[in-house]
Design a protein around this motif. Structure first.
Motif, PDB file in Angstrom:
ATOM      1  N   HIS A 176     -10.695  -7.549   6.938  1.00 19.89           N
ATOM      2  CA  HIS A 176     -10.143  -6.376   6.255  1.00 19.89           C
ATOM      3  C   HIS A 176     -10.394  -5.113   7.068  1.00 19.89           C
ATOM      4  N   GLN A 191       1.244  -3.826  13.556  1.00 19.12           N
ATOM      5  CA  GLN A 191       1.919  -3.572  12.282  1.00 19.12           C
ATOM      6  C   GLN A 191       2.340  -2.103  12.224  1.00 19.12           C
ATOM      7  N   HIS A 193      -0.761   2.798   2.330  1.00 21.53           N
ATOM      8  CA  HIS A 193       0.082   1.623   2.575  1.00 21.53           C
ATOM      9  C   HIS A 193      -0.816   0.425   2.817  1.00 21.53           C
ATOM     10  N   ASP A 194      -0.506  -0.684   2.149  1.00 27.90           N
ATOM     11  CA  ASP A 194      -1.260  -1.921   2.318  1.00 27.90           C
ATOM     12  C   ASP A 194      -0.365  -2.921   3.048  1.00 27.90           C
ATOM     13  N   PHE A 195      -0.788  -3.319   4.249  1.00 27.38           N
ATOM     14  CA  PHE A 195      -0.033  -4.297   5.024  1.00 27.38           C
ATOM     15  C   PHE A 195      -0.171  -5.704   4.455  1.00 27.38           C
ATOM     16  N   GLY A 196      -1.143  -5.896   3.567  1.00 29.55           N
ATOM     17  CA  GLY A 196      -1.399  -7.229   3.047  1.00 29.55           C
ATOM     18  C   GLY A 196      -2.081  -8.063   4.119  1.00 29.55           C
ATOM     19  N   SER A 197      -1.904  -9.371   4.042  1.00 30.13           N
ATOM     20  CA  SER A 197      -2.505 -10.274   5.033  1.00 30.13           C
ATOM     21  C   SER A 197      -1.484 -10.604   6.110  1.00 30.13           C
ATOM     22  N   CYS A 215       4.197   1.098   9.656  1.00 35.37           N
ATOM     23  CA  CYS A 215       4.690   1.578   8.366  1.00 35.37           C
ATOM     24  C   CYS A 215       5.131   3.023   8.531  1.00 35.37           C
ATOM     25  N   GLU A 225      -4.306   0.022   5.156  1.00 32.26           N
ATOM     26  CA  GLU A 225      -5.279  -1.056   5.103  1.00 32.26           C
ATOM     27  C   GLU A 225      -4.560  -2.385   5.163  1.00 32.26           C
ATOM     28  N   GLY A 226      -5.322  -3.416   5.435  1.00 28.47           N
ATOM     29  CA  GLY A 226      -4.759  -4.749   5.501  1.00 28.47           C
ATOM     30  C   GLY A 226      -5.852  -5.754   5.791  1.00 28.47           C
ATOM     31  N   ASN A 227      -5.419  -6.996   5.931  1.00 33.71           N
ATOM     32  CA  ASN A 227      -6.341  -8.085   6.207  1.00 33.71           C
ATOM     33  C   ASN A 227      -5.758  -8.914   7.340  1.00 33.71           C
TER      34      ASN A 227
END
Length: 130
Positions: free
Chosen positions: A99, A43, A31-35, A45, A120-122
């Motif tokens: 990141h 956050q 899963h990518d949380f994005g920015s 998920c 992951e995310g930023n």
């Protein structure tokens, strides 16, 4: 004759045990949380999985690679055909912006016995009004 019958019975039982098992299948493995801003550092998920085997599935443990990531998972046995969830909470409060990529290792009584999930995310630095 009894010995041969007993051995044959044990072999049949062994084959049945080998093929009768739980099997875990995740809808997604990452899963990518994005920015997101560090003002919203927490956050969450949800990873959903299904028991595609023919025996009850039990999640034995879910362990994150870092203390900033906390998994919470379905504790009760999941019947064949049923779904369960693993909710992952990432808390970036007090962490350096930038990141990140974290791993959650899931162990179960099914096949595969171990699955790795990734988030992951930023996290962007909050703008200060000085």
């Amino acid at each position: 004759m009894k010995k041969t019958l007993l051995i044959a019975l044990m072999l049949v039982a062994g084959f049945n045990m080998a093929f009768a098992q739980a099997q875990i299948k995740f809808d997604q493995l990452s899963h990518d949380f994005g920015s997101f801003s560090e003002t919203s550092a927490v956050q969450r998920c949800t990873f959903t999985f299904t028991n595609v085997g023919n025996q009850p599935l039990v999640i034995n443990q879910a362990v994150a690679s870092c203390g900033c990531t906390v998994p919470d998972y379905t504790k009760t046995p999941i019947k064949p055909g049923q779904k369960g969830t693993i909710v992952i909470t990432y808390n970036g409060k007090g962490k350096f912006p930038g990141h990140f990529k974290k791993t959650i290792t899931v162990r179960s009584n099914g096949t595969p016995e171990m699955t790795r999930l990734y988030i992951e995310g930023n996290m962007l630095e909050a703008k200060s009004d000085k």
